[in-house]
Write a protein that holds these residues in place. Structure first.
Motif, PDB file in Angstrom:
ATOM      1  N   SER A 214       0.823  -1.209   0.000  1.00 36.78           N
ATOM      2  CA  SER A 214       0.000   0.000   0.000  1.00 36.78           C
ATOM      3  C   SER A 214       0.858   1.262   0.000  1.00 36.78           C
ATOM      4  CB  SER A 214      -0.940  -0.006   1.209  1.00 36.78           C
ATOM      5  OG  SER A 214      -0.222   0.039   2.424  1.00 36.78           O
ATOM      6  N   LEU A 215       1.979   1.232   0.727  1.00 36.05           N
ATOM      7  CA  LEU A 215       2.854   2.402   0.750  1.00 36.05           C
ATOM      8  C   LEU A 215       3.771   2.463  -0.460  1.00 36.05           C
ATOM      9  CD1 LEU A 215       3.579   2.569   4.544  1.00 36.05           C
ATOM     10  CD2 LEU A 215       3.006   4.541   3.152  1.00 36.05           C
ATOM     11  N   SER A 216       4.203   1.315  -0.956  1.00 36.43           N
ATOM     12  CA  SER A 216       5.100   1.336  -2.109  1.00 36.43           C
ATOM     13  C   SER A 216       4.358   1.775  -3.375  1.00 36.43           C
ATOM     14  CB  SER A 216       5.756  -0.031  -2.322  1.00 36.43           C
ATOM     15  OG  SER A 216       4.809  -1.021  -2.655  1.00 36.43           O
ATOM     16  N   MET A 217       3.033   1.585  -3.430  1.00 37.77           N
ATOM     17  CA  MET A 217       2.279   2.119  -4.567  1.00 37.77           C
ATOM     18  C   MET A 217       2.374   3.638  -4.609  1.00 37.77           C
ATOM     19  SD  MET A 217      -1.130  -0.297  -4.829  1.00 37.77           S
ATOM     20  CE  MET A 217      -1.698   0.528  -6.336  1.00 37.77           C
ATOM     21  N   SER A 218       2.237   4.260  -3.436  1.00 35.43           N
ATOM     22  CA  SER A 218       2.406   5.711  -3.390  1.00 35.43           C
ATOM     23  C   SER A 218       3.847   6.107  -3.693  1.00 35.43           C
ATOM     24  CB  SER A 218       1.996   6.248  -2.014  1.00 35.43           C
ATOM     25  OG  SER A 218       0.604   6.117  -1.823  1.00 35.43           O
ATOM     26  N   PHE A 219       4.809   5.290  -3.246  1.00 33.63           N
ATOM     27  CA  PHE A 219       6.207   5.573  -3.550  1.00 33.63           C
ATOM     28  C   PHE A 219       6.452   5.552  -5.052  1.00 33.63           C
ATOM     29  CE2 PHE A 219      10.581   3.999  -4.271  1.00 33.63           C
ATOM     30  CZ  PHE A 219      11.267   5.092  -3.780  1.00 33.63           C
ATOM     31  N   LEU A 307       7.225  13.005   6.392  1.00 34.67           N
ATOM     32  CA  LEU A 307       6.178  12.129   6.926  1.00 34.67           C
ATOM     33  C   LEU A 307       6.092  10.825   6.145  1.00 34.67           C
ATOM     34  CD1 LEU A 307       3.340  14.748   7.551  1.00 34.67           C
ATOM     35  CD2 LEU A 307       4.589  13.460   9.299  1.00 34.67           C
ATOM     36  N   PHE A 308       6.044  10.950   4.812  1.00 37.79           N
ATOM     37  CA  PHE A 308       5.902   9.748   3.987  1.00 37.79           C
ATOM     38  C   PHE A 308       7.134   8.852   4.089  1.00 37.79           C
ATOM     39  CE2 PHE A 308       6.656   7.582  -0.087  1.00 37.79           C
ATOM     40  CZ  PHE A 308       5.563   6.728  -0.078  1.00 37.79           C
ATOM     41  N   GLY A 309       8.323   9.448   3.943  1.00 40.60           N
ATOM     42  CA  GLY A 309       9.545   8.649   3.986  1.00 40.60           C
ATOM     43  C   GLY A 309       9.741   7.971   5.338  1.00 40.60           C
ATOM     44  N   GLY A 310       9.532   8.724   6.428  1.00 40.30           N
ATOM     45  CA  GLY A 310       9.698   8.140   7.749  1.00 40.30           C
ATOM     46  C   GLY A 310       8.727   7.009   8.005  1.00 40.30           C
ATOM     47  N   GLY A 311       7.467   7.215   7.643  1.00 36.86           N
ATOM     48  CA  GLY A 311       6.483   6.151   7.826  1.00 36.86           C
ATOM     49  C   GLY A 311       6.789   4.938   6.973  1.00 36.86           C
ATOM     50  N   PHE A 312       7.184   5.182   5.724  1.00 35.06           N
ATOM     51  CA  PHE A 312       7.511   4.076   4.828  1.00 35.06           C
ATOM     52  C   PHE A 312       8.703   3.283   5.359  1.00 35.06           C
ATOM     53  CE2 PHE A 312       8.550   2.929   0.136  1.00 35.06           C
ATOM     54  CZ  PHE A 312       7.906   1.715   0.292  1.00 35.06           C
ATOM     55  N   GLY A 313       9.699   3.971   5.899  1.00 36.08           N
ATOM     56  CA  GLY A 313      10.858   3.281   6.451  1.00 36.08           C
ATOM     57  C   GLY A 313      10.484   2.355   7.592  1.00 36.08           C
ATOM     58  N   MET A 314       9.640   2.834   8.507  1.00 35.12           N
ATOM     59  CA  MET A 314       9.213   1.988   9.619  1.00 35.12           C
ATOM     60  C   MET A 314       8.432   0.779   9.136  1.00 35.12           C
ATOM     61  SD  MET A 314       8.271   4.458  12.844  1.00 35.12           S
ATOM     62  CE  MET A 314       7.142   5.572  12.007  1.00 35.12           C
ATOM     63  N   GLY A 350       1.851   1.163  -8.571  1.00 33.72           N
ATOM     64  CA  GLY A 350       1.598   2.558  -8.257  1.00 33.72           C
ATOM     65  C   GLY A 350       2.009   3.479  -9.383  1.00 33.72           C
ATOM     66  N   SER A 351       3.180   3.222  -9.944  1.00 34.46           N
ATOM     67  CA  SER A 351       3.652   4.062 -11.043  1.00 34.46           C
ATOM     68  C   SER A 351       2.729   3.969 -12.252  1.00 34.46           C
ATOM     69  CB  SER A 351       5.075   3.645 -11.424  1.00 34.46           C
ATOM     70  OG  SER A 351       5.561   4.436 -12.484  1.00 34.46           O
ATOM     71  N   PHE A 352       2.280   2.752 -12.555  1.00 34.69           N
ATOM     72  CA  PHE A 352       1.446   2.548 -13.745  1.00 34.69           C
ATOM     73  C   PHE A 352       0.008   3.009 -13.511  1.00 34.69           C
ATOM     74  CE2 PHE A 352      -1.311  -0.124 -16.420  1.00 34.69           C
ATOM     75  CZ  PHE A 352      -0.849   0.247 -17.666  1.00 34.69           C
ATOM     76  N   SER A 364      -2.559  15.631  -8.363  1.00 31.92           N
ATOM     77  CA  SER A 364      -3.220  15.667  -7.052  1.00 31.92           C
ATOM     78  C   SER A 364      -4.178  14.500  -6.898  1.00 31.92           C
ATOM     79  CB  SER A 364      -3.965  16.991  -6.874  1.00 31.92           C
ATOM     80  OG  SER A 364      -4.942  17.162  -7.893  1.00 31.92           O
ATOM     81  N   GLY A 365      -4.882  14.145  -7.959  1.00 30.54           N
ATOM     82  CA  GLY A 365      -5.786  13.002  -7.915  1.00 30.54           C
ATOM     83  C   GLY A 365      -5.040  11.701  -7.693  1.00 30.54           C
ATOM     84  N   ALA A 366      -3.872  11.584  -8.319  1.00 25.83           N
ATOM     85  CA  ALA A 366      -3.067  10.373  -8.142  1.00 25.83           C
ATOM     86  C   ALA A 366      -2.634  10.222  -6.694  1.00 25.83           C
ATOM     87  CB  ALA A 366      -1.849  10.413  -9.063  1.00 25.83           C
ATOM     88  N   TYR A 367      -2.196  11.307  -6.060  1.00 25.79           N
ATOM     89  CA  TYR A 367      -1.753  11.223  -4.670  1.00 25.79           C
ATOM     90  C   TYR A 367      -2.923  11.006  -3.720  1.00 25.79           C
ATOM     91  CZ  TYR A 367       2.741  12.778  -6.434  1.00 25.79           C
ATOM     92  OH  TYR A 367       3.927  12.868  -7.133  1.00 25.79           O
ATOM     93  N   ALA A 368      -4.095  11.542  -4.057  1.00 27.52           N
ATOM     94  CA  ALA A 368      -5.270  11.304  -3.227  1.00 27.52           C
ATOM     95  C   ALA A 368      -5.656   9.822  -3.250  1.00 27.52           C
ATOM     96  CB  ALA A 368      -6.441  12.168  -3.705  1.00 27.52           C
ATOM     97  N   VAL A 369      -5.618   9.224  -4.429  1.00 24.31           N
ATOM     98  CA  VAL A 369      -5.898   7.795  -4.525  1.00 24.31           C
ATOM     99  C   VAL A 369      -4.832   6.996  -3.774  1.00 24.31           C
ATOM    100  CG1 VAL A 369      -6.083   5.839  -6.119  1.00 24.31           C
ATOM    101  CG2 VAL A 369      -7.154   8.027  -6.688  1.00 24.31           C
ATOM    102  N   GLY A 370      -3.572   7.444  -3.865  1.00 27.37           N
ATOM    103  CA  GLY A 370      -2.506   6.787  -3.120  1.00 27.37           C
ATOM    104  C   GLY A 370      -2.749   6.818  -1.623  1.00 27.37           C
ATOM    105  N   ALA A 371      -3.214   7.953  -1.118  1.00 26.39           N
ATOM    106  CA  ALA A 371      -3.517   8.061   0.308  1.00 26.39           C
ATOM    107  C   ALA A 371      -4.626   7.103   0.709  1.00 26.39           C
ATOM    108  CB  ALA A 371      -3.897   9.501   0.652  1.00 26.39           C
TER     109      ALA A 371
END
Length: 395
Positions: A214-219, A307-314, A350-352, A364-371
């Protein structure tokens, strides 16, 4: 953990491999966009890389048992680096997709082997810190190479980036030659000393895998489209800010992934920082969507990146340790494969997919869906905590 034979060469190989990957991760989509291709094709260049990566990762545990870590890692490092030179032939669609796929084969085998090898080399009591240190080397590599690729592309052109990525991958190949010549444990070695796993393997790894995916899709969307989105917000300094944000994102992931490993070792089990990490990741992607949608200052994206990087790392560290914890030690290569597949499949999807969303609903729509996708992963983790508290682990 530093005394484990082959641990330091493995970390250097990890650094070089992810450096080669990170140089080209934002550059190839940006080159595609500059050549006049659509955001869908630009995202597909990362998507097909990750598709080849995932397909290779499925078979890597078997190769590690039959051939051994050393030859698999050396060969895969060459496959990661040499095809990067193929992008010198041009920016046609076939070129972007073919050589991205070939690099993905090398990256897939190398990432599975590196993660599993850490668990083979390092005693269990140090596994949290060792996995965290793996994240440190990955994070430093990304901090340096994600912005470096964009800088080189802007200053001296894309061909220099392709050659540099190939050269760095060859450093990984040289380091792999110094790794002990061992093979992954065969499944038959799951002896009476190991506890019987109380549920099917897929059930034990499903939720940690979903948390990473779920997080790597946003990445995938962040790495592929953030440079272009920032340039829309700030055409003058956008490329500089984008490089800074990608670097900060990698740095935050590095620091908090290592911190998560320390906490897991102290507790004797993973899990304490999983939900906080997912909450941070959700907040980071949501903030990116709001900044891009409302045209706020691009510097707010620095906060979002932290926020995103720190959360993704954990989440990365917690998910990998959870898989190691839930499965017998003789199956660390499968655990590594599942974790890497989750990470890389998510990045590619996520990229595709989010690239296709961006084509219809802007960045903005892409990042909203990612969230929203990150939120679903968080709900899955909470449900797992509520209904699946009793886990058994191999010896």
């Amino acid at each position: 953990m530093w005394k484990a034979p082959g641990f330091i060469p493995t970390l250097i190989a990890v650094f070089a491999a992810f450096g080669s990957w990170s140089l080209l991760l934002p550059v190839i989509p940006l080159a595609a966009l500059d050549a006049g291709h659509s955001t869908t094709l630009a995202g597909a260049s990362t998507g097909i890389f990750m598709a080849a990566t995932v397909a290779t990762q499925i078979f890597t545990p078997t190769a590690l048992r039959r051939i051994g870590y050393n030859p698999v890692m050396v060969a895969s490092a060459f496959m990661l680096g040499v095809p990067a030179l193929g992008h010198l032939l041009g920016l046609e669609a076939w070129n972007l997709l073919l050589f991205s796929a070939l690099r993905g084969i090398g990256f897939g085998a190398l990432t599975v082997a590196e993660s599993a090898l850490i668990a083979e080399l390092v005693p269990s009591r140090f596994l949290g810190k060792a996995s965290g240190m793996l994240g440190v080397f990955i994070g430093i590599s990304q901090m340096i190479c994600l912005p470096l690729g964009l800088f080189l592309a802007g200053r001296v052109g894309y061909p220099v980036v392709y050659v540099t990525a190939a050269a760095i991958a060859l450093v990984a190949a040289v380091m792999c030659l110094r790794i002990p010549r061992i093979r992954a444990h065969p499944r038959a070695r799951a002896s009476s000393q190991e506890h019987v796993v109380s549920a099917p393997v897929w059930k034990l790894v499903l939720v940690p895998a979903l948390s990473v995916t779920s997080l790597s899709m946003s990445f995938g969307a962040v790495s592929s489209f953030l440079p272009a989105a920032v340039q829309e917000l700030d055409p003058v300094t956008g490329s500089v800010i984008a490089g800074l944000i990608l670097s900060i994102t990698g740095g935050a992931a590095m620091i908090l992934r290592y911190g998560s490993g320390i906490i897991a070792d102290r507790n004797g089990r993973p899990g304490a920082t999983m939900i906080p990490g997912q909450v941070m990741g959700f907040a980071g992607v949501l903030l990116m969507a709001l900044v891009v949608a409302n045209g706020w200052s691009a510097w707010w994206l620095v906060v979002a990146g932290i926020l995103f990087g720190g959360g993704f790392g954990m989440v990365q560290n917690e998910a990998l340790l959870s898989m190691f914890f839930r499965l017998p030690r003789s199956r660390v290569s499968e655990a590594s494969a599942v974790w890497n597949i989750s990470f890389d499949a998510g990045t590619g999807l996520g990229s595709f997919l989010l690239g296709a969303v961006a084509a219809q609903a802007a960045y903005s729509g892409a990042y909203a869906v990612g969230a929203a996708i990150v939120a679903l992963g968080l709900l899955a983790t909470i449900a797992d905590r509520l209904v699946g508290r009793k886990r058994h682990r191999g010896g």
